[in-house]
Design an enzyme around this catalytic site. Structure first.
Site, PDB file in Angstrom:
ATOM      1  N   THR A  98      -8.310  -2.939   9.570  1.00 48.93           N
ATOM      2  CA  THR A  98      -8.770  -3.532   9.278  1.00 48.93           C
ATOM      3  C   THR A  98      -9.937  -4.629   9.277  1.00 48.93           C
ATOM      4  OG1 THR A  98      -7.201  -6.294   9.083  1.00 48.93           O
ATOM      5  CG2 THR A  98      -6.945  -4.895  10.521  1.00 48.93           C
ATOM      6  N   GLU A 101      -9.495  -7.988   9.556  1.00 52.42           N
ATOM      7  CA  GLU A 101      -9.758  -8.984  10.711  1.00 52.42           C
ATOM      8  C   GLU A 101     -10.255  -8.533  12.009  1.00 52.42           C
ATOM      9  OE1 GLU A 101      -8.114 -11.246  10.234  1.00 52.42           O
ATOM     10  OE2 GLU A 101      -8.047 -11.206   8.254  1.00 52.42           O
ATOM     11  N   LYS A 158      -4.625  -4.972  16.268  1.00 52.12           N
ATOM     12  CA  LYS A 158      -4.731  -3.961  15.589  1.00 52.12           C
ATOM     13  C   LYS A 158      -6.094  -2.781  15.743  1.00 52.12           C
ATOM     14  CE  LYS A 158      -2.361  -3.606  11.556  1.00 52.12           C
ATOM     15  NZ  LYS A 158      -2.715  -1.923  10.566  1.00 52.12           N
ATOM     16  N   ASP A 198       0.607  -1.294  -0.069  1.00 55.13           N
ATOM     17  CA  ASP A 198       0.360  -0.077  -0.005  1.00 55.13           C
ATOM     18  C   ASP A 198       0.817   0.856  -0.306  1.00 55.13           C
ATOM     19  OD1 ASP A 198      -2.388  -1.660   0.162  1.00 55.13           O
ATOM     20  OD2 ASP A 198      -2.829  -0.868   2.158  1.00 55.13           O
TER      21      ASP A 198
END
Ligand code: NDP
Ligand code: GDP
Length: 372
Positions: free
Chosen positions: A132, A134, A160, A13
Site C-alpha cells: 500500500t 500508506e 503492511k 478488490d
C-alpha cells in the site's frame, strides 16, 4: 486451467479480481471469514451450485490468523497463484485495534508464505502481496516510486511494512515468485462504506434523498491519488505473469483533496456547494440546486461539517504515485478517470438511497447502517 486462491475475496478488490480471473478461464478459490451475518454480497453473483458440473468458483472458510487452516486450504487447492488481499484494511480502525491489525496484516502474510514453503510449493505457487501507498506515510519524496523510502504512520502501515519485507525476503531466500503491488488508493461502488470516498458518495446521496441531515468528516485537506479498483486488479494479475517477480507502484500520478471529492460528488447530485469557515468550523453549504436528484435539500442547508473524531492520531497528508515502472514494464494504462469513478459511485449510492426513500415514504421500516 490455472488455479488461483484469493484471500479477502469478499472485499472490494477480491470481488473484482475473482471476476477477472473467471473471465480468463481460471478456477478461482476464495477464503471467506465465518461471520454471524452474510458477508458475501460482493461475490454472490459468481456463486455456482457446487453440485453442478463445470463449477469454477469455490469458497473456503478461513482466517489469516489461523495458520493450520490456511495451510490446509493451500494443500487442498494447490494454487498456481495466491493473491493475499485479506487485511484489516482501515487505517483509522488500526489505531483502535493495533494488535489484531498486526496479526492479520503482518503475520497473516508470513503464515501464507510459510505454508507455500512447508508444502514444497516454492516453484509452483506465485504470490501477490497487497502492499500500500500508506507505507510512504510521512512522504520522503514526491511523487512516490518503488525506490522511495518508507515512513509508515499508522499501525496498519507498520503491519503492511512487515508484510512488504517478508514478501521480498521469501523471494530472495527461497526463490518464491513473490511480489508486492504498492497500490495507491482505489475505489469503486463496491468500496467499504467507511472509506472516505464511499462515505461521501453514500452520505450525500442519503442527504439528497432526505435520509440523513449532515455528513460529518475529518481532514478535508488530505490529498490522495485515487484510481478505480477495476483498473488496479488487472495490474495485480499482470504482476504475476512476468518472467521475474518484481515490486510495482500502481497509481494514476494525479492527486486531489477530500474537499474536491466532496465537491464532485455533490455536483453529480446537482448540488453546488460553498465551503465556508476554516479548521473545525469549516462547513459546506448548498449554494444552488439543479435537476431532481436532491428533492430533500434547499439553498442554504449545511450538508457537511467537521467532526474532530475523524481526525487520526497521525495523518498521511499527501500521497502521489509515480507509475512509470508499471507503465513501461506492465503496459499500465488506467481506463477510468477519478471523475468517472466518482460519477459511478454517486449513481450507485443514489439508486440505493432512492429505493430506501421510497420504502420510507410507504412507512416501511428502514435500516440504514450508520457510518463510522
Ligand atoms: P476490503 O476491506 O474491501 O477487503 C478486505 C478483505 O479482507 C475482506 O474480504 C475481509 O473479509 C478480509 N479479511 C479481513 N480480515 C480477515 C481475516 N482475519 N482473515 C481473512 N480475511 C480477512 O479491502 P480492499 O479490497 O479495498 O483491499 C484489498 C487489499 O489491498 C487489502 O489488503 C488492503 O489493505 C490493500 N490495499 C487497498 C487499497 C485500497 O485503496 N483499496 C490501497 C492499497 C492496499 P470480510 O468481508 O469478512 O470483512
Ligand atoms: P486511507 O488513505 O487508506 O486512510 O483511506 P481513507 O479513505 O480511509 O482516507 C483517506 C483520507 O481521507 C485520509 O487522509 C483521512 O484522514 C481523510 N478523511 C477525512 N475525513 C474522513 C472520514 O470521515 N473518514 C475517512 N475514512 N477518512 C477521512
Amino acid at each position: 486451467m490455472k488455479t488461483a486462491l484469493i484471500t479477502g475475496i469478499t472485499g472490494q478488490d477480491g470481488s473484482y479480481l475473482a471476476e477477472l480471473l473467471l473471465e480468463k478461464g481460471y478456477e478461482v478459490h476464495g477464503v471467506k471469514r465465518r461471520s454471524s451475518s452474510f458477508n458475501t454480497q460482493r461475490v454472490d453473483h459468481m456463486f455456482q451450485d457446487p453440485h453442478v458440473e463445470n463449477n469454477h468458483f469455490f469458497l473456503h472458510y478461513g482466517d489469516l490468523t489461523d495458520s493450520s487452516n490456511l495451510t490446509r486450504i493451500i494443500q487442498q487447492v494447490q494454487p498456481d497463484e495466491i493473491y493475499n488481499l485479506a487485511a484489516q484494511s482501515h487505517v483509522a480502525v488500526s489505531f483502535e485495534s493495533p494488535e489484531y491489525t498486526a496479526d492479520v496484516d503482518a503475520l497473516g502474510t508470513v503464515r501464507l508464505l510459510e505454508a507455500i514453503r512447508l508444502l514444497g510449493l516454492e516453484k509452483k505457487t506465485r504470490f501477490y502481496q497487497a502492499s500500500t501507498s500508506e507505507l510512504y506515510g510521512l512522504v520522503q519524496e514526491t511523487p512516490q516510486k518503488e525506490t522511495t523510502p518508507f515512513y509508515p504512520r499508522s499501525p496498519y502501515a507498520v503491519a503492511k511494512l512487515y508484510a512488504y519485507w517478508i514478501t521480498v525476503n521469501y523471494r530472495e531466500s527461497y526463490g518464491i515468485y513473490a511480489c508486492n503491488g504498492i497500490l495507491f488508493n482505489h475505489e469503486s461502488a463496491r468500496r467499504g462504506e467507511t472509506f472516505v470516498t464511499r462515505k461521501i458518495t453514500r452520505g450525500l446521496a442519503n442527504i439528497a434523498q432526505g435520509l440523513e441531515k449532515c455528513l460529518y468528516m475529518g481532514n478535508l485537506d488530505s490529498l490522495r491519488d485515487w484510481g478505480h479498483a477495476k483498473d488496479y486488479v488487472r495490474m495485480q494479475w499482470l504482476m504475476l505473469q512476468q518472467q521475474q517477480a518484481e515490486d510495482f507502484v500502481i497509481a494514476t500520478g494525479v492527486q486531489y483533496s477530500v474537499r474536491d471529492f466532496i465537491r464532485w460528488s455533490a455536483e453529480e447530485l446537482g448540488i453546488m456547494l460553498a465551503f465556508e469557515g476554516s479548521g473545525v468550523e469549516e462547513r459546506a453549504v448548498v449554494e444552488h440546486i439543479q435537476g431532481d436528484k436532491a428533492p430533500a435539500l434547499a439553498v442554504g442547508d449545511t450538508v457537511v461539517k467537521i467532526d474532530p473524531r475523524y481526525f487520526r492520531p497521525a495523518e498521511v497528508e499527501t500521497l502521489l504515485g509515480d507509475p512509470r515502472k508499471a507503465k513501461e514494464k506492465l503496459g499500465w494504462i488506467p481506463e477510468i478517470t477519478v471523475q468517472q469513478m466518482c460519477a459511478e459511485m454517486v449513481a450507485n449510492d443514489l439508486q440505493i438511497a432512492r429505493s430506501h426513500a421510497l420504502l420510507k415514504s410507504h412507512n416501511y421500516e428502514l435500516v440504514v447502517a450508520k457510518e463510522n
